[in-house]
Scaffold this motif. Structure first.
Motif, short mmCIF file in Angstrom:
data_model
loop_
_atom_site.label_atom_id
_atom_site.label_comp_id
_atom_site.label_asym_id
_atom_site.label_seq_id
_atom_site.Cartn_x
_atom_site.Cartn_y
_atom_site.Cartn_z
N ILE A 1 3.59 -29.06 -79.29
CA ILE A 1 3.20 -28.73 -80.67
C ILE A 1 4.29 -29.12 -81.66
N PRO A 2 5.57 -28.73 -81.46
CA PRO A 2 6.60 -29.20 -82.40
C PRO A 2 6.77 -30.71 -82.39
N TYR A 3 6.55 -31.33 -81.23
CA TYR A 3 6.66 -32.79 -81.16
C TYR A 3 5.59 -33.47 -82.00
N VAL A 4 4.37 -32.99 -81.89
CA VAL A 4 3.26 -33.56 -82.69
C VAL A 4 3.51 -33.33 -84.18
N LEU A 5 4.01 -32.16 -84.53
CA LEU A 5 4.32 -31.89 -85.94
C LEU A 5 5.44 -32.80 -86.44
N ALA A 6 6.44 -33.05 -85.61
CA ALA A 6 7.52 -33.95 -86.01
C ALA A 6 7.02 -35.37 -86.17
N LEU A 7 6.15 -35.83 -85.27
CA LEU A 7 5.56 -37.16 -85.42
C LEU A 7 4.75 -37.25 -86.71
N TYR A 8 4.01 -36.22 -87.00
CA TYR A 8 3.23 -36.20 -88.24
C TYR A 8 4.14 -36.33 -89.45
N LEU B 1 7.27 -37.49 -89.56
CA LEU B 1 8.05 -38.74 -89.57
C LEU B 1 7.21 -39.98 -89.83
N LEU B 2 5.97 -39.98 -89.36
CA LEU B 2 5.21 -41.22 -89.37
C LEU B 2 3.96 -41.22 -90.23
N ILE B 3 3.46 -40.06 -90.61
CA ILE B 3 2.17 -40.03 -91.31
C ILE B 3 2.28 -39.51 -92.74
N VAL B 4 3.10 -38.49 -92.98
CA VAL B 4 3.19 -37.91 -94.31
C VAL B 4 3.65 -38.98 -95.30
N PRO B 5 2.93 -39.16 -96.40
CA PRO B 5 3.31 -40.20 -97.37
C PRO B 5 4.65 -39.89 -98.04
N ARG B 6 5.38 -40.95 -98.33
CA ARG B 6 6.61 -40.83 -99.11
C ARG B 6 6.26 -41.11 -100.56
N VAL B 7 7.06 -40.58 -101.45
CA VAL B 7 6.85 -40.82 -102.88
C VAL B 7 7.53 -42.14 -103.23
N PRO B 8 6.78 -43.11 -103.73
CA PRO B 8 7.40 -44.40 -104.05
C PRO B 8 8.19 -44.33 -105.36
N PHE C 1 9.42 -41.90 -79.42
CA PHE C 1 8.34 -41.86 -78.45
C PHE C 1 8.80 -41.52 -77.03
N VAL C 2 10.08 -41.15 -76.86
CA VAL C 2 10.57 -40.75 -75.53
C VAL C 2 9.85 -39.49 -75.02
N PRO C 3 9.66 -38.44 -75.83
CA PRO C 3 8.92 -37.27 -75.29
C PRO C 3 7.50 -37.63 -74.85
N LEU C 4 6.84 -38.51 -75.57
CA LEU C 4 5.51 -38.95 -75.15
C LEU C 4 5.59 -39.68 -73.82
N ILE D 1 -0.80 -47.57 -72.54
CA ILE D 1 -0.73 -46.39 -73.41
C ILE D 1 0.55 -46.40 -74.22
N ALA D 2 1.66 -46.80 -73.59
CA ALA D 2 2.95 -46.84 -74.28
C ALA D 2 2.95 -47.86 -75.41
N VAL D 3 2.17 -48.91 -75.30
CA VAL D 3 2.08 -49.91 -76.36
C VAL D 3 1.08 -49.48 -77.44
N LEU D 4 -0.03 -48.90 -77.04
CA LEU D 4 -1.08 -48.56 -78.00
C LEU D 4 -0.70 -47.45 -78.97
N VAL D 5 0.01 -46.44 -78.50
CA VAL D 5 0.32 -45.30 -79.37
C VAL D 5 1.26 -45.70 -80.52
N PRO D 6 2.42 -46.33 -80.25
CA PRO D 6 3.25 -46.77 -81.39
C PRO D 6 2.53 -47.80 -82.28
N ALA D 7 1.74 -48.67 -81.66
CA ALA D 7 0.99 -49.65 -82.45
C ALA D 7 -0.03 -48.97 -83.36
#
Length: 151
Positions: free
Chosen positions: A5-12, A14-21, A61-64, A83-89
């Motif tokens: 759960i904390p890993y998924v939240l951290a991925l969210y 780091l990688l999904i939440v928009p940054r303010v331009p 992506f090491v925990p994954l 799977i290791a290629v598809l998730v980061p892609a």
């Protein structure tokens, strides 16, 4: 499983939440494999910054990969690699298609896939060694063999 759960939240975050331009920011995109790494290595910045960027992309992506190594213990290495290629892609594709103002970089996907796959292989090997050690180790008194003179 609770640690997922904390890993998924951290991925969210780091990688999904928009940054303010900023006003003059152009949305960065790199679709040429290797260009981002070359630009990083020959560009401005110290060795610590360069190592932080490369190892950071791999370690996200090491925990994954560790979970893949445990969950897919009987799967072949090709399926783990896919799977290791598809998730980061998928994350980099999302950053490219969605207006997140994050850098969509194919090199981040490549380095992330490498980190995920190596972690899956390492976890699988360690888990296999632990399982073999459990079955071959005699621990007294449960699996003790009595000397012949005492039988």
């Amino acid at each position: 499983m609770v640690l997922a759960i904390p890993y998924v939240l951290a991925l969210y975050q780091l990688l999904i939440v928009p940054r303010v331009p900023t006003f003059d920011q152009v949305r960065p995109v790199n679709l040429i494999p290797g260009w981002g790494l070359v630009h990083l290595l020959i560009g401005v910045g110290g060795v610590q910054h360069k190592a932080f960027v490369i190892l950071g992309n791999a370690s996200i992506f090491v925990p994954l990969g560790m979970l893949l190594g445990l969950w897919l213990s009987r799967a072949n290495q090709i399926s783990m690699l896919v799977i290791a290629v598809l998730v980061p892609a998928a994350f980099e594709t999302y950053q490219y298609l969605a207006p997140t103002w994050r850098t969509a970089d194919i090199d981040s996907a490549i380095v992330g896939a490498l980190g995920c796959y190596l972690a899956a292989i390492a976890t699988r090997r360690v888990a296999g060694a632990i399982a073999r050690n459990r079955t071959t180790t005699n621990t007294w008194p449960n699996n003790a063999k009595w000397p012949k003179r005492l039988q």
